[in-house]
Design an enzyme around this catalytic site. Structure first.
Site, mmCIF file in Angstrom:
data_model
loop_
_atom_site.group_PDB
_atom_site.id
_atom_site.type_symbol
_atom_site.label_atom_id
_atom_site.label_comp_id
_atom_site.label_asym_id
_atom_site.label_seq_id
_atom_site.Cartn_x
_atom_site.Cartn_y
_atom_site.Cartn_z
ATOM 1 N N THR A 1 48.646 34.655 39.031
ATOM 2 C CA THR A 1 47.966 35.943 38.880
ATOM 3 C C THR A 1 48.421 36.846 40.023
ATOM 4 O O THR A 1 48.814 36.361 41.089
ATOM 5 C CB THR A 1 46.428 35.800 38.994
ATOM 6 O OG1 THR A 1 46.156 35.250 40.286
ATOM 7 C CG2 THR A 1 45.865 34.898 37.939
ATOM 8 N N TRP B 1 23.810 50.867 37.077
ATOM 9 C CA TRP B 1 25.226 50.496 36.997
ATOM 10 C C TRP B 1 26.022 51.621 36.354
ATOM 11 O O TRP B 1 25.589 52.223 35.374
ATOM 12 C CB TRP B 1 25.397 49.232 36.160
ATOM 13 C CG TRP B 1 24.896 48.001 36.844
ATOM 14 C CD1 TRP B 1 23.803 47.270 36.495
ATOM 15 C CD2 TRP B 1 25.465 47.345 37.968
ATOM 16 N NE1 TRP B 1 23.646 46.200 37.340
ATOM 17 C CE2 TRP B 1 24.658 46.223 38.267
ATOM 18 C CE3 TRP B 1 26.576 47.592 38.790
ATOM 19 C CZ2 TRP B 1 24.934 45.355 39.314
ATOM 20 C CZ3 TRP B 1 26.850 46.721 39.832
ATOM 21 C CH2 TRP B 1 26.028 45.615 40.088
ATOM 22 N N GLU C 1 45.071 33.613 32.682
ATOM 23 C CA GLU C 1 44.481 32.287 32.496
ATOM 24 C C GLU C 1 44.247 31.955 31.027
ATOM 25 O O GLU C 1 43.836 30.845 30.683
ATOM 26 C CB GLU C 1 43.126 32.206 33.243
ATOM 27 C CG GLU C 1 43.223 32.267 34.762
ATOM 28 C CD GLU C 1 43.247 33.699 35.324
ATOM 29 O OE1 GLU C 1 43.594 34.643 34.582
ATOM 30 O OE2 GLU C 1 42.920 33.857 36.514
ATOM 31 N N LYS D 1 27.447 50.650 41.641
ATOM 32 C CA LYS D 1 25.985 50.595 41.570
ATOM 33 C C LYS D 1 25.398 51.754 42.356
ATOM 34 O O LYS D 1 25.465 51.787 43.586
ATOM 35 C CB LYS D 1 25.452 49.274 42.099
ATOM 36 C CG LYS D 1 24.006 49.056 41.683
ATOM 37 C CD LYS D 1 23.586 47.626 41.812
ATOM 38 C CE LYS D 1 22.326 47.377 41.003
ATOM 39 N NZ LYS D 1 21.808 46.030 41.168
HETATM 40 P P1 AMP Z 1 45.806 39.689 34.169
HETATM 41 O O1 AMP Z 1 45.442 38.285 34.348
HETATM 42 O O2 AMP Z 1 46.606 40.254 35.296
HETATM 43 O O3 AMP Z 1 46.474 39.914 32.856
HETATM 44 O O4 AMP Z 1 44.490 40.566 34.163
HETATM 45 C C1 AMP Z 1 43.405 40.256 33.333
HETATM 46 C C2 AMP Z 1 42.361 41.302 33.468
HETATM 47 O O5 AMP Z 1 42.823 42.553 32.956
HETATM 48 C C3 AMP Z 1 41.110 41.024 32.658
HETATM 49 O O6 AMP Z 1 40.262 40.112 33.289
HETATM 50 C C4 AMP Z 1 40.503 42.414 32.534
HETATM 51 O O7 AMP Z 1 39.779 42.779 33.684
HETATM 52 C C5 AMP Z 1 41.717 43.295 32.432
HETATM 53 N N1 AMP Z 1 41.966 43.623 31.021
HETATM 54 C C6 AMP Z 1 42.784 43.001 30.162
HETATM 55 N N2 AMP Z 1 42.748 43.592 28.950
HETATM 56 C C7 AMP Z 1 41.867 44.620 29.038
HETATM 57 C C8 AMP Z 1 41.371 45.609 28.127
HETATM 58 N N3 AMP Z 1 41.811 45.707 26.874
HETATM 59 N N4 AMP Z 1 40.444 46.477 28.581
HETATM 60 C C9 AMP Z 1 40.011 46.417 29.859
HETATM 61 N N5 AMP Z 1 40.440 45.527 30.762
HETATM 62 C C10 AMP Z 1 41.353 44.633 30.365
#
Ligand code: AMP
Length: 546
Positions: free
Chosen positions: A185, A447, A331, A442
């Site tokens: 990540t 929120w 993940e 917040k």
């Molecule tokens: P990554 O592991 O770098 O792909 O990031 C994953 C994170 O991206 C998720 O936990 C979300 O917070 C964000 N994310 C992925 N898809 C979306 C979406 N369609 N809308 C909002 N946030 C998203």
């Protein structure tokens, strides 16, 4: 009593073998780092992948060894995906946009034995190589003609490596739970964490991408261009799923700017593509400026960050391209939910349909979702209750690679993965992401969803991108600060934005401070980098009236 069915493992090389046998003439087209467009067929790709597998064994790669890549979306990268996993190794895709210290950390943490590197990143590796303690050799992903002078020790040319190898390889019958790939990540806090994908998870996830009702509904009728990098969660699994169904695969190489993407989409007659919102902002700016239309593109999958309503509307109404909004994570291999509309929702009037398109979609079969309160108690799926989003399923990580501390924090006692996202789920299973838990604001006990605020302000015709972050406030605890990019400089004032927001969001969400910038910082995976914004703005206490 056990069923009497073959225990036939789901292994990734079987995807490419299938494509070679059943879609042998279908093309993989790549924009290369060297310049020209390269095209060959699944049949060619499989033959070269077998040569590469033989070469890997000759190099001494053995089961469980990590072999890293530092490369764009291209055909040699596809060959590595299949060959490294296929021989029993682990293909560790490194994101070259990470900070150099992070690259050093993950190479050493993964204990990579070899690194396969595109020409673009040779210099980067040269500057790091003395600190990469486990690496025994480097393979430069090019041909003899383009082979550079390099300070990398034991550097080999990719084409020379595979040239004399046999085109047949006897793939080992691995246990399907064997690791095939590793991706870290991007780590906005702490060190990057590794997700170790099994062959089984990757193959099952590919089925998910080909299912008619799910994310991409890939099939042999589609021409798919992943505008998301192969170094970030396997370009959302597309190189695997395309082979499973024989879709033509178009790989854009280093340039994801609007003009390059548009030209490739048109020249290769791309029908489906996928990527983060930032990429589509670039594409829309290009077609907006040039007055171009899409002649073949029918569907854009938007994920990785929330798809703004303005973007969904523009693509669907002005360009006749269907938007499928999806949610996922490194993940989760990565797809968790996708936004193809249910029949009853597809029949709704347009504006109501958009309310669903803005949500993150519904679970793909295999992915179980729940929301819980702070104490871990499950909340109802009523579309109103908001809680921490937890997930489990056959392509969800069960732990982080060699990181007991991060694993302990991320998985609950029943094995559910804590996504770190906050969401509601309605009775039909539509997930609406409210925020990353750390991005929620917040204010005076209420929120504020940064996603909601950003989406709303981005419906303003002169706003192109926006990000909301919390800034400390003496009276209210936190207040939102809005950072806005406009179409032209000084195209709109803070007062106009506040008046625009007034009828559209709750009063306490209206930001006191609005900052205009030329561009927002983005992370290594193309999302708005809120940590960087907080570092710039959050220290200044917002003392204005609220
Ligand atoms: P990554 O592991 O770098 O792909 O990031 C994953 C994170 O991206 C998720 O936990 C979300 O917070 C964000 N994310 C992925 N898809 C979306 C979406 N369609 N809308 C909002 N946030 C998203």
């Amino acid at each position: 009593m056990y069923g009497l069915m073959m225990d036939y493992p789901l292994l990734t090389p079987s995807l490419l073998r299938f494509a070679a046998q059943h879609h042998g003439d279908t093309e993989i087209v790549s924009r290369t780092v060297e310049g020209p467009v390269h095209r060959y067929t699944y049949r060619d790709a499989y033959a070269r992948t077998q040569k590469l597998a033989n070469a890997l064994l000759r190099l001494g790669v053995s089961q469980g060894d990590r072999v890293a890549t530092l490369a764009w979306n291209g055909y040699r990268h596809v060959e590595l995906y299949y060959a490294v996993g296929g021989v029993g190794g682990v293909c560790h895709t490194i994101n070259p946009r990470l900070f150099h210290e992070q690259i050093e950390y993950i190479v050493n943490h993964a204990a990579d034995r070899f690194i396969f590197v595109d020409l673009s990143f040779v210099k980067l590796l040269e500057s790091l190589q003395t600190r990469l303690t486990s690496v025994q050799g480097y393979v430069i992903m090019t041909d003899q003609t383009h082979m550079p002078q390099t300070a990398l020790p034991n550097a080999i040319c990719y084409e020379a490596l595979i040239a004399d190898e046999a085109q047949l390889f006897d793939w080992p019958q691995l246990d399907e739970n064997t690791a095939a790939a590793l991706c870290y990540t991007s780590g906005t806090t702490g060190n990057p964490k590794g997700t170790l994908y099994s062959h089984r998870a990757i193959v099952l996830h590919a089925f998910g991408l080909c299912a008619a009702d799910s994310a991409m509904a890939l099939s042999s009728h589609e021409i798919v261009l992943p505008a998301v990098s192969m170094f970030h969660v396997h370009a959302w699994g597309i190189p695997y799923a395309a082979a499973m169904c024989g879709a033509k695969l178009v790989l854009p190489g280093p340039n994801l700017d609007g003009q390059n993407l548009y030209e490739l989409i048109e020249s290769e007659r791309v029908t489906v593509t996928a990527g983060v919102p930032t990429v589509w902002l670039g594409l829309l700016a290009h077609v907006g400026k040039t007055g171009k239309k899409f002649n073949y593109l029918r569907c854009i999958n938007i994920g990785g960050a929330a798809a703004p309503l303005s973007m969904i509307k523009t693509l669907e109404e002005q360009y006749n391209v269907m938007v499928v909004h999806a949610w996922g994570m490194t993940e989760i291999t990565p797809v968790g939910t996708t936004g193809r509309l249910l029949p009853k929702i597809a029949e709704l009037p347009r504006e109501q349909r958009y309310q669903f398109k803005m949500k993150q979609g519904r679970a793909v079969y295999g992915v179980d979702l729940k929301i819980v309160d702070d104490a871990g108690t499950a909340l109802p799926h009523d579309g109103a209750s908001v809680g921490h989003l937890l997930v489990r399923g056959p392509w969800v990580a069960s732990a982080y690679y060699e990181d007991a501390e991060a694993s302990a924090a991320a998985f609950d006692e029943d094995g559910w993965f804590r996504t770190g996202d906050v969401a509601s789920i309605d009775a039909d299973g539509h997930v609406q992401l409210v925020d990353r838990s750390k991005d929620l604001i917040k204010s005076g006990g209420e929120w504020i969803s940064s996603i909601d605020l950003e989406n709303t302000v981005m419906t303003h015709p002169r706003v192109t991108e926006a990000a909301a972050i919390a800034v400390p406030h003496e009276k209210w605890g936190e207040r939102p600060l809005l950072v806005v990019v406009t179409r032209e400089p000084a195209a709109v004032s803070a007062e106009e934005i506040r008046s625009f927001l007034k009828p559209r969001v709750a009063g306490w969400s209206i930001p006191d401070e609005i900052v205009f910038v030329e561009e927002l910082p983005h992370t290594a995976t193309g999302k708005v980098n809120k940590r960087a914004l907080r570092e710039i703005y959050a220290k200044r206490s917002s003392l204005t009236k609220a």
